[in-house]
Enzyme design. Structure first.
Site, PDB file in Angstrom:
ATOM      1  N   SER A 209      44.077  -8.883   8.330  1.00 51.18           N
ATOM      2  CA  SER A 209      42.828  -9.020   7.587  1.00 51.18           C
ATOM      3  C   SER A 209      42.876 -10.345   6.829  1.00 51.18           C
ATOM      4  O   SER A 209      43.322 -11.350   7.365  1.00 51.18           O
ATOM      5  CB  SER A 209      42.657  -7.821   6.645  1.00 51.18           C
ATOM      6  OG  SER A 209      41.440  -7.864   5.971  1.00 51.18           O
ATOM      7  N   ARG A 377      36.904  -7.445   5.566  1.00 52.25           N
ATOM      8  CA  ARG A 377      36.246  -6.367   4.827  1.00 52.25           C
ATOM      9  C   ARG A 377      35.393  -5.512   5.757  1.00 52.25           C
ATOM     10  O   ARG A 377      35.252  -4.307   5.557  1.00 52.25           O
ATOM     11  CB  ARG A 377      35.387  -6.947   3.700  1.00 52.25           C
ATOM     12  CG  ARG A 377      34.713  -5.899   2.832  1.00 52.25           C
ATOM     13  CD  ARG A 377      33.754  -6.556   1.859  1.00 52.25           C
ATOM     14  NE  ARG A 377      34.417  -7.060   0.685  1.00 52.25           N
ATOM     15  CZ  ARG A 377      33.958  -8.085  -0.039  1.00 52.25           C
ATOM     16  NH1 ARG A 377      32.872  -8.711   0.322  1.00 52.25           N
ATOM     17  NH2 ARG A 377      34.598  -8.481  -1.117  1.00 52.25           N
ATOM     18  N   VAL A 499      40.250  -1.426  -3.541  1.00 56.68           N
ATOM     19  CA  VAL A 499      40.713  -2.727  -3.051  1.00 56.68           C
ATOM     20  C   VAL A 499      39.618  -3.467  -2.295  1.00 56.68           C
ATOM     21  O   VAL A 499      38.605  -2.904  -1.907  1.00 56.68           O
ATOM     22  CB  VAL A 499      41.967  -2.570  -2.167  1.00 56.68           C
ATOM     23  CG1 VAL A 499      43.084  -1.928  -2.954  1.00 56.68           C
ATOM     24  CG2 VAL A 499      41.653  -1.729  -0.930  1.00 56.68           C
ATOM     25  N   GLU A 500      39.869  -4.754  -2.063  1.00 54.47           N
ATOM     26  CA  GLU A 500      38.926  -5.672  -1.412  1.00 54.47           C
ATOM     27  C   GLU A 500      37.566  -5.640  -2.093  1.00 54.47           C
ATOM     28  O   GLU A 500      36.514  -5.650  -1.462  1.00 54.47           O
ATOM     29  CB  GLU A 500      38.794  -5.353   0.088  1.00 54.47           C
ATOM     30  CG  GLU A 500      40.009  -5.776   0.887  1.00 54.47           C
ATOM     31  CD  GLU A 500      39.761  -5.777   2.385  1.00 54.47           C
ATOM     32  OE1 GLU A 500      38.590  -5.821   2.790  1.00 54.47           O
ATOM     33  OE2 GLU A 500      40.738  -5.730   3.132  1.00 54.47           O
ATOM     34  N   GLY A 501      37.577  -5.616  -3.411  1.00 59.43           N
ATOM     35  CA  GLY A 501      36.361  -5.546  -4.203  1.00 59.43           C
ATOM     36  C   GLY A 501      36.084  -4.104  -4.591  1.00 59.43           C
ATOM     37  O   GLY A 501      35.726  -3.283  -3.756  1.00 59.43           O
TER      38      GLY A 501
END
Length: 824
Positions: A209, A377, A499-501
């Site tokens: 990713s 994402r 996670v990831e925002g």
């Protein structure tokens, strides 16, 4: 007279939706006034007055010089005053990635051909083989129980297998020794691993990713690619990427970590580089990483790079054995126990060559991150959420089909069916969204808004699916042990949410906050025109954009009203769509038009303050998101060949999403700062009242029964995940479930024997059922094949129902030894 007035309303709606120019409006007005005298016999003075009232503003708009002088110039001055300020990091975030189907949904008139032209996702022969063999083998080597209780990590043999078989290089091109798998294949791998072990899925997803490989592919120098990519592909390097700081989590653009430009010694030579100090946390794979991707803010007080004292955020690759780099300690993420931890360094000198892309990319790190984040994402977290949701749905639906209470399968209770319907409906839409988002990446898109929608809504629906599963299986779900297939996933769900925002940030700031400007057909262009220093050119460009924008607003208002007054039936649906789903295409057009109108009115009323009205932005984003999820579901139904057996899932999920979108619009209007405008919009969008209803109980029952019926429809819902073998509780539940049709057939045949007293009624307990089976066989009521079916069902069903128990010390040492024996 009435017919003449109806022609006025209908004609205006048609011209607004067609977005014709002012001269055509003028001709239409003249024709209508003429018809008023010739057909409706309206008095001449009234017609003259109507002509003055209608022709004057139309002519004013039709003549460019007059329009620019009287309307566009004052509007441009006002726009410049209310135009929201935009920092460089905000602009980078907005301009990063690409717009795709999200722009169509903003338009109010989606071009469905964009979806239909995409071929259904397919794996290559090599990809399918990897999924069927290497991924299957890795799943068999791990389990959530062993990784969280026994090893608190992947077992050593599993880690070595991951490295040796190329799991860490799925996105790396073949020329560097990688697999070069498609985004869809990447998604399939993560989904399958997540159906077995979250630790395995996370350990594989992160290197594929947002991380060093992704950044190197797009921005690295040839020397960096040639050095690192083969080593990453072969598992000789384990990467991590350090972005989040203790005081800059969601606001990653404000990272305090600093690299001071200076000269220093490296490999015996004085070179230009940075003296970097950082303190990062939540960095996945950091404790075991051999190469650290690091984001830091550059400062150049001595002007060694040029005149800019603070060039901006920069990304570099640093070997973790480099002097001063601190790694190794671990965080403990809610019983997922994947490798995650902090990293730090103080005044660590790194050479300029370690910057990803070299000197040319200094200060461009934020843009790099924003452009690369979209793809990861869109794939990683949605795929993992679908994977564990399929596992939860498979196990729960099998459990409800064979578990009996009050002499009836619990899956026949309406309360349980309500929960099952939510699980099945949400899962169908989640998987459709995962597939469409990965297809967009494979089509060359970097869908920043769509990736945020996918991440937020698929992870949130994953939470709903698992929560419902926990409610259904009850006490079995809350007692930990290797026989519990849901508890660890239930505990780990906040990881995907965070996670990831974090999802709150994603919903309130990103989906609409970024999409409103980036996906809107005119706003970004208007901002650019207003910022143009050439006043004459700015006025001309702004004038064209302004009246195109006003035409766009009018068209959306007309379509929204027509859709509301006709419950969508007067709006277009693609002719190639299935008849069973055309009403949903019309509903998307209706709500898309309403969304576009509401967006423009909100920006007009709130101006630059809209980005601070997070709850309104979040609800507007909810509308856009539901429309995307519906589009993905419609696309999936077409791609799967319009399977009629899947219609309960399609109908339930889309009706639920339409209702959610409608509720979001209502919530925006309830909280709109101007109640009179809100009232007018509600009447315009929903003139007949709220028209989208929640899925009915009857439909929910159809979904629940489909989930408890062995066959192709259930397998399509739950396909491409790992199904364990042996006496694994999930395997036992599935084996018992697949025997259910034969068991019911035998029970129906024995019903007369029970009525006649030749055989007692079947017991509720599966343990006691074994004696009943033996008695029936002894009395000649079962043949050998039937007895084996019932014996197997009793065994597998009992294994499924049982709950783990332990000695007072919880058998920890014994479990570790068993795991070692299995691996050896």
């Amino acid at each position: 007279m009435i017919l003449w007035l109806i022609c006025l309303v209908v004609g205006c709606l048609i011209l607004m939706m067609a977005r014709v120019n002012a001269w055509i409006w003028l001709a239409a007005e003249a024709l209508w006034i003429f018809m008023g005298g010739a057909v409706a016999h309206v008095d001449l003075p009234i017609l003259v007055l109507l002509a003055i009232v209608m022709f004057t503003p139309t002519l004013l708009i039709a003549i460019p010089s007059i329009r620019q002088s009287l309307i566009s110039r004052p509007a441009l001055d006002l726009f410049r005053k209310i135009m929201p300020s935009m920092s460089a990091t905000e602009r980078d975030a907005i301009e990063a990635g690409t717009v795709w189907w999200d722009a169509d949904l903003f338009s109010g008139k989606p071009d469905w051909k964009k979806l239909f032209v995409l071929s259904p996702p397919r794996l290559t022969t090599e990809e399918q083989s990897f999924l069927d063999n290497e991924v299957e083998q890795l799943c068999a080597m791990v389990s959530d129980w062993d990784t969280t209780v026994v090893w608190q990590d992947l077992p050593p043999q599993a880690w070595q297998f991951v490295k040796d078989k190329g799991f860490l290089g799925m996105i790396i091109p073949r020329q560097y020794g990688g697999k070069q798998f498609s985004a869809y294949m990447h998604s399939q791998v993560i989904m399958k691993l997540s159906s077995r072990s979250s630790v395995a899925a996370i350990s594989v997803m992160v290197p594929n990713s947002l991380g060093p490989a992704e950044l190197l592919l797009h921005y690295g120098t040839e020397q960096q690619k040639n050095h690192y990519l083969p080593r990453l592909a072969q598992g000789l390097e384990i990467p991590c990427f350090a972005l989040t700081s203790p005081y800059a989590g969601s606001d990653a653009a404000a990272i305090p970590d600093v690299g001071i430009v200076c000269k220093g010694m490296h490999e015996g030579q004085e070179v230009l580089g940075f003296r970097v100090t950082w303190n990062k946390r939540y960095i996945t794979l950091a404790p075991v990483a051999t190469v650290l991707g690091l984001a830091f803010r550059v400062r150049d007080p001595d002007g060694l790079l040029g005149d800019e004292p603070e060039p901006g955020i920069t990304c570099a690759l640093i070997p973790t054995d480099h002097p001063g780099v601190v790694t190794g300690r671990r965080h403990w993420p809610v019983n997922a126990v994947f490798q995650n931890g902090p990293t730090s360094g103080k005044d660590v000198f790194i050479p300029m060559d370690w910057v990803i892309g070299g000197l040319a990319q200094v200060g461009k790190g934020w843009r790099m991150l924003m452009e690369c984040l979209a793809a990861g994402r869109a794939i990683s977290l949605p795929s993992s959420s679908v994977g564990f949701s399929k596992m939860a749905t498979r196990g729960t639906s099998a459990y409800t089909a064979m578990r009996r209470q009050f002499k009836i399968e619990i899956g026949k209770f309406e309360g349980v069916q309500e929960a099952l319907a939510r699980m099945g409906g949400h899962l169908y839409m989640m998987d459709a969204t995962r597939r469409l988002s990965s297809m967009a990446v494979d089509a060359g898109e970097k869908p920043s808004v769509i990736s945020a929608i996918s991440k937020y809504h698929v992870t949130e629906r994953g939470r709903m699916v698992v929560n419902d599963g926990m409610d259904v299986i009850g006490g079995k779900g809350i007692c930990m042990g290797p026989g519990n297939f849901l508890a660890r996933v239930y505990q780990q769900i906040p990881i995907a949410i965070t996670v990831e925002g974090a999802n709150i940030l994603t919903r309130c700031l990103i989906i609409f906050g970024q999409g409103a400007i980036r996906c809107h057909p005119y706003v970004l262009k208007e901002l650019a025109a207003a910022a143009d220093d050439n006043h004459e050119r700015a006025l001309k460009d702004f004038d064209d954009l302004l009246f195109s924008h006003l035409s766009f607003v009018a068209a959306n208002a007309a379509r929204a009203f027509v859709g509301g007054i006709s419950c969508g039936w007067l709006l277009p649906a693609p002719s190639i769509a299935a008849k069973q789903t055309r009403r949903y295409y019309r509903a998307v057009v209706h709500l898309s038009s309403a969304f576009g109108l509401l967006t423009d009115v909100s920006m007009g009323v709130l101006g630059g303050t809209l980005k601070f009205r997070e709850r309104i932005s979040a609800r507007l984003g909810d509308v856009l998101s539901q429309l995307y999820l519906i589009s993905a579901t419609l696309k999936r139904y077409e791609d799967d060949g319009r399977q009629v057996e899947d219609l309960p899932y399609v109908d339930w999920s889309i009706q639920d999403a339409l209702h959610r979108a409608q509720e979001a619009i209502v919530d925006v209007l309830h909280n709109f700062p101007n109640p009179w405008i809100a009232f007018g919009l509600r009447v315009l969008i929903f003139p007949l009242g709220l028209i989208y209803r929640k899925p009915s109980d009857v439909l929910g029952t159809r979904v629940a029964l489909a989930m408890q019926t062995p066959g192709a429809a259930r397998e399509r819902l739950l396909d491409d995940v790992y199904i364990p073998q042996g006496d694994d509780p999930l395997a036992c539940g599935e084996k018992a479930f697949r025997l259910m049709p034969l068991v019911h057939q035998i029970e129906r045949r024995l019903k007369d024997s029970v009525k006649e007293g030749a055989l007692p009624a079947a017991p509720q307990s599966l343990i006691d059922m074994r004696d009943w089976i033996a008695l029936a066989a002894e009395r000649g009521l079962l043949n050998p094949e039937e007895r084996k079916v019932l014996d197997d069902f009793a065994h597998y069903g009992d294994q499924t129902v049982q709950v783990d128990d332990f000695s007072p010390d919880f058998d920890l040492e014994e479990n570790r030894q068993k795991a070692l024996d299995v691996l050896s």
